[in-house]
Scaffold this motif. Structure first.
Motif, PDB file in Angstrom:
ATOM      1  N   ILE A 141       0.838  -1.205   0.000  1.00 24.64           N
ATOM      2  CA  ILE A 141       0.000   0.000   0.000  1.00 24.64           C
ATOM      3  C   ILE A 141       0.871   1.253   0.000  1.00 24.64           C
ATOM      4  O   ILE A 141       0.634   2.202  -0.767  1.00 24.64           O
ATOM      5  N   GLU A 142       1.901   1.268   0.832  1.00 29.43           N
ATOM      6  CA  GLU A 142       2.784   2.436   0.925  1.00 29.43           C
ATOM      7  C   GLU A 142       3.556   2.638  -0.375  1.00 29.43           C
ATOM      8  O   GLU A 142       3.720   3.769  -0.838  1.00 29.43           O
ATOM      9  N   ILE A 143       4.013   1.553  -1.002  1.00 30.84           N
ATOM     10  CA  ILE A 143       4.785   1.663  -2.256  1.00 30.84           C
ATOM     11  C   ILE A 143       3.917   2.259  -3.369  1.00 30.84           C
ATOM     12  O   ILE A 143       4.347   3.174  -4.086  1.00 30.84           O
ATOM     13  N   VAL A 144       2.685   1.727  -3.534  1.00 31.56           N
ATOM     14  CA  VAL A 144       1.832   2.238  -4.618  1.00 31.56           C
ATOM     15  C   VAL A 144       1.402   3.679  -4.341  1.00 31.56           C
ATOM     16  O   VAL A 144       1.295   4.494  -5.272  1.00 31.56           O
ATOM     17  N   PHE A 145       1.160   4.019  -3.075  1.00 32.29           N
ATOM     18  CA  PHE A 145       0.837   5.408  -2.737  1.00 32.29           C
ATOM     19  C   PHE A 145       2.010   6.330  -3.083  1.00 32.29           C
ATOM     20  O   PHE A 145       1.813   7.431  -3.611  1.00 32.29           O
ATOM     21  N   PHE A 146       3.229   5.885  -2.778  1.00 32.13           N
ATOM     22  CA  PHE A 146       4.427   6.692  -3.048  1.00 32.13           C
ATOM     23  C   PHE A 146       4.539   6.998  -4.543  1.00 32.13           C
ATOM     24  O   PHE A 146       4.720   8.149  -4.941  1.00 32.13           O
ATOM     25  N   LEU A 147       4.406   5.951  -5.376  1.00 32.10           N
ATOM     26  CA  LEU A 147       4.516   6.136  -6.829  1.00 32.10           C
ATOM     27  C   LEU A 147       3.350   6.960  -7.373  1.00 32.10           C
ATOM     28  O   LEU A 147       3.519   7.811  -8.254  1.00 32.10           O
ATOM     29  N   PHE A 148       2.164   6.705  -6.853  1.00 31.36           N
ATOM     30  CA  PHE A 148       0.951   7.428  -7.256  1.00 31.36           C
ATOM     31  C   PHE A 148       1.110   8.929  -7.002  1.00 31.36           C
ATOM     32  O   PHE A 148       0.845   9.767  -7.872  1.00 31.36           O
ATOM     33  N   LEU A 149       1.592   9.277  -5.809  1.00 34.37           N
ATOM     34  CA  LEU A 149       1.746  10.686  -5.438  1.00 34.37           C
ATOM     35  C   LEU A 149       2.949  11.332  -6.123  1.00 34.37           C
ATOM     36  O   LEU A 149       2.999  12.551  -6.271  1.00 34.37           O
ATOM     37  N   PHE A 150       3.922  10.514  -6.567  1.00 33.02           N
ATOM     38  CA  PHE A 150       5.031  11.047  -7.368  1.00 33.02           C
ATOM     39  C   PHE A 150       4.485  11.671  -8.653  1.00 33.02           C
ATOM     40  O   PHE A 150       4.866  12.779  -9.034  1.00 33.02           O
ATOM     41  N   PHE A 151       3.577  10.956  -9.323  1.00 31.85           N
ATOM     42  CA  PHE A 151       2.998  11.486 -10.563  1.00 31.85           C
ATOM     43  C   PHE A 151       2.064  12.665 -10.292  1.00 31.85           C
ATOM     44  O   PHE A 151       1.942  13.563 -11.120  1.00 31.85           O
ATOM     45  N   LEU A 152       1.426  12.667  -9.125  1.00 35.35           N
ATOM     46  CA  LEU A 152       0.639  13.848  -8.742  1.00 35.35           C
ATOM     47  C   LEU A 152       1.559  15.059  -8.610  1.00 35.35           C
ATOM     48  O   LEU A 152       1.185  16.178  -8.991  1.00 35.35           O
ATOM     49  N   GLY A 153       2.779  14.834  -8.101  1.00 31.16           N
ATOM     50  CA  GLY A 153       3.766  15.913  -7.984  1.00 31.16           C
ATOM     51  C   GLY A 153       4.174  16.492  -9.327  1.00 31.16           C
ATOM     52  O   GLY A 153       4.608  17.648  -9.401  1.00 31.16           O
ATOM     53  N   ILE A 154       4.057  15.711 -10.397  1.00 30.47           N
ATOM     54  CA  ILE A 154       4.336  16.220 -11.753  1.00 30.47           C
ATOM     55  C   ILE A 154       3.158  17.059 -12.249  1.00 30.47           C
ATOM     56  O   ILE A 154       3.336  18.111 -12.872  1.00 30.47           O
ATOM     57  N   ILE A 155       1.950  16.612 -11.966  1.00 28.34           N
ATOM     58  CA  ILE A 155       0.744  17.270 -12.488  1.00 28.34           C
ATOM     59  C   ILE A 155       0.509  18.642 -11.860  1.00 28.34           C
ATOM     60  O   ILE A 155       0.194  19.618 -12.562  1.00 28.34           O
ATOM     61  N   LEU A 156       0.661  18.755 -10.531  1.00 17.31           N
ATOM     62  CA  LEU A 156       0.279  19.987  -9.833  1.00 17.31           C
ATOM     63  C   LEU A 156       1.053  21.226 -10.303  1.00 17.31           C
ATOM     64  O   LEU A 156       0.437  22.232 -10.651  1.00 17.31           O
ATOM     65  N   PRO A 157       2.404  21.213 -10.333  1.00 16.01           N
ATOM     66  CA  PRO A 157       3.102  22.439 -10.768  1.00 16.01           C
ATOM     67  C   PRO A 157       2.922  22.756 -12.249  1.00 16.01           C
ATOM     68  O   PRO A 157       2.873  23.923 -12.625  1.00 16.01           O
ATOM     69  N   THR A 158       2.821  21.707 -13.094  1.00 13.98           N
ATOM     70  CA  THR A 158       2.676  21.974 -14.529  1.00 13.98           C
ATOM     71  C   THR A 158       1.308  22.586 -14.837  1.00 13.98           C
ATOM     72  O   THR A 158       1.219  23.528 -15.644  1.00 13.98           O
ATOM     73  N   SER A 159       0.252  22.071 -14.220  1.00 14.72           N
ATOM     74  CA  SER A 159      -1.078  22.648 -14.465  1.00 14.72           C
ATOM     75  C   SER A 159      -1.155  24.080 -13.938  1.00 14.72           C
ATOM     76  O   SER A 159      -1.778  24.946 -14.566  1.00 14.72           O
ATOM     77  N   THR A 160      -0.500  24.353 -12.808  1.00 20.81           N
ATOM     78  CA  THR A 160      -0.475  25.718 -12.267  1.00 20.81           C
ATOM     79  C   THR A 160       0.256  26.667 -13.213  1.00 20.81           C
ATOM     80  O   THR A 160      -0.230  27.760 -13.516  1.00 20.81           O
ATOM     81  N   THR A 161       1.433  26.251 -13.677  1.00 19.40           N
ATOM     82  CA  THR A 161       2.243  27.083 -14.589  1.00 19.40           C
ATOM     83  C   THR A 161       1.495  27.366 -15.883  1.00 19.40           C
ATOM     84  O   THR A 161       1.436  28.509 -16.343  1.00 19.40           O
ATOM     85  N   LEU A 162       0.918  26.324 -16.469  1.00 22.59           N
ATOM     86  CA  LEU A 162       0.186  26.490 -17.731  1.00 22.59           C
ATOM     87  C   LEU A 162      -1.031  27.392 -17.561  1.00 22.59           C
ATOM     88  O   LEU A 162      -1.356  28.179 -18.447  1.00 22.59           O
ATOM     89  N   ALA A 163      -1.692  27.309 -16.409  1.00 23.57           N
ATOM     90  CA  ALA A 163      -2.863  28.157 -16.151  1.00 23.57           C
ATOM     91  C   ALA A 163      -2.452  29.615 -16.006  1.00 23.57           C
ATOM     92  O   ALA A 163      -3.021  30.507 -16.655  1.00 23.57           O
ATOM     93  N   LEU A 164      -1.461  29.881 -15.162  1.00 20.70           N
ATOM     94  CA  LEU A 164      -1.069  31.272 -14.872  1.00 20.70           C
ATOM     95  C   LEU A 164      -0.375  31.940 -16.058  1.00 20.70           C
ATOM     96  O   LEU A 164      -0.413  33.161 -16.191  1.00 20.70           O
ATOM     97  N   ASN A 165       0.260  31.137 -16.930  1.00 20.70           N
ATOM     98  CA  ASN A 165       0.877  31.711 -18.134  1.00 20.70           C
ATOM     99  C   ASN A 165      -0.181  32.299 -19.071  1.00 20.70           C
ATOM    100  O   ASN A 165       0.114  33.201 -19.860  1.00 20.70           O
ATOM    101  N   LEU A 166      -1.400  31.796 -18.982  1.00 20.31           N
ATOM    102  CA  LEU A 166      -2.488  32.298 -19.830  1.00 20.31           C
ATOM    103  C   LEU A 166      -3.095  33.592 -19.302  1.00 20.31           C
ATOM    104  O   LEU A 166      -3.796  34.295 -20.024  1.00 20.31           O
TER     105      LEU A 166
END
Length: 389
Positions: A304-329
């Motif tokens: 459970i901890e391993i899959v959560f770790f990997l799952f949240l790693f990809f969430l860490g990619i999504i959050l800053p990129t979506s913020t940057t792309l939104a504010l650039n507009l």
């Protein structure tokens, strides 16, 4: 404008007030099971206290941002800190879960002042490379806060109860309040916005009608919905279902917070923000299915901890990129856009959090995460299609 406070003082004060948000949401997470017992209530009711604190953080940003442009940074910050102390005291002495939830809403609303005004103070005082360097250091503080908060909360529960956690928040608020009295306002009177306060809210409608911007905002909101559903359910999953101690739970939570930070740091290695978002969403969807399956099958806590770790790693990619792309507009309305982004993400998280407490928490958490991931996939496909067109 002449800088009246030292750079070290500004960094420490701004870092501490901006970290209040994660401390408001994460500090008392290890005490969730004891709160259920103390108030003789359900897990869903206790999660409502997290929901209302996040709604407070969301609404507070919408109001306190324009107030600081009109009246300066110091006065709204000091007043919000004063109410933060009062609401923390109310949490300590709450006689019922209803009063506790109300106190948490006020605590979140007042804590939002630190989040939104801290960025304004930095913008007032610095520019160019100095501003970028300052925000880089501020990001480190804000990244460490969600890691440290639950760990400290778990350690504190070894020597006290849940009241001790909120008692410490009272002391932190009093310390910040005393420090803020030495703060010289970073926004001079001549630079404050003239006219009626209501004029500052006109720009919200314009930004909300920007379709492409709102797609990126929805990706951010749904991603934070996954994060907050994890935050709300994790104490019950790890402590009640898998019988981990508060300290062991805090260590697991800290590891998963590190995963989000590592995902965010990896964004610079992609050729573009769009590419990073595409890879992040695909990995996120796959790991969501793995995490949901592991929870529903009740696999070992290590898996459970391993899959959560990997799952949240990809969430860490999504959050800053979506913020940057939104504010650039929305560079011309960046302040308004940031407020909308902050408001909707906390509001979305506040709505999603109590849903994890309905029925079997393993199944409900899996279902919520899956629905959010599918919607993220749809929004990403639509907005990237618009970008290519």
């Amino acid at each position: 404008m002449e800088q009246k406070n030292s750079k070290i003082y500004i960094l420490i004060v701004v870092g501490m007030v901006s970290a209040l948000g994660p401390f408001v949401t994460d500090f008392y997470l290890p005490a969730f099971p004891s709160l259920v017992t103390y108030f003789d209530t359900t897990a869903s009711q206790v999660q409502l206290s997290l929901t209302f604190s996040m709604i407070g953080l969301a609404v507070g940003q919408i109001f306190l941002g324009p107030l600081s442009d009109k009246f300066g940074r110091k006065r709204p910050l000091v007043i919000s800190m004063f109410f933060f102390v009062l609401s923390s005291v109310a949490c300590v002495f709450s006689p019922s879960i209803e009063i506790f939830i109300l106190a948490r809403f006020i605590q979140g609303f007042s804590g939002a002042g630190g989040i939104v005004i801290s960025k304004s103070i930095a913008t007032d005082l610095y520019g160019g490379k100095d501003l970028a360097k300052f925000f880089s250091m501020l990001a480190c503080v804000q990244g460490l806060a969600p890691i440290c908060a639950p760990v400290l909360g778990g350690l504190l529960l070894m020597v006290t109860n849940w009241r001790g956690i909120f008692g410490l928040l009272v002391l932190i608020g009093l310390l910040l309040l005393s420090v803020l009295f030495r703060f010289h306002d970073s926004l001079s009177k001549e630079n404050r916005l003239p006219g009626e306060l209501k004029e500052r809210f006109v720009y919200y409608k314009e930004v909300l009608w920007h379709r492409k911007f709102m797609y990126f905002v929805l990706i951010q909101v749904l991603g934070m919905g996954v994060m907050f559903s994890y935050i709300a359910s994790s104490p019950f999953v790890f402590q009640e279902h898998y019988h981990l101690s508060p300290v062991m739970y805090s260590i697991c939570f800290a590891c998963n917070a590190v995963a989000i930070m590592l995902g965010s740091l990896s964004v610079v290695r992609f050729r573009s923000n769009e590419h990073a978002l595409r890879v992040g969403v695909c990995g996120f969807m796959f790991l969501c299915c793995c995490t949901g399956a592991a929870l529903c099958l009740e696999l070992s806590v290590i898996i459970i901890e391993i899959v959560f770790f990997l799952f949240l790693f990809f969430l860490g990619i999504i959050l800053p990129t979506s913020t940057t792309l939104a504010l650039n507009l929305e560079r011309q309305n960046s302040g308004t856009a940031s407020a909308i982004l902050g408001f909707l993400t906390f509001l979305g998280g506040g709505i999603v959090s109590p849903l994890t407490g309905i029925g079997n928490i393993l199944y409900s958490t899996s279902a919520i995460m899956f629905v959010c991931c599918v919607l993220i996939l749809v929004c990403t496909w639509r907005v990237l299609k618009m970008t290519r067109a």
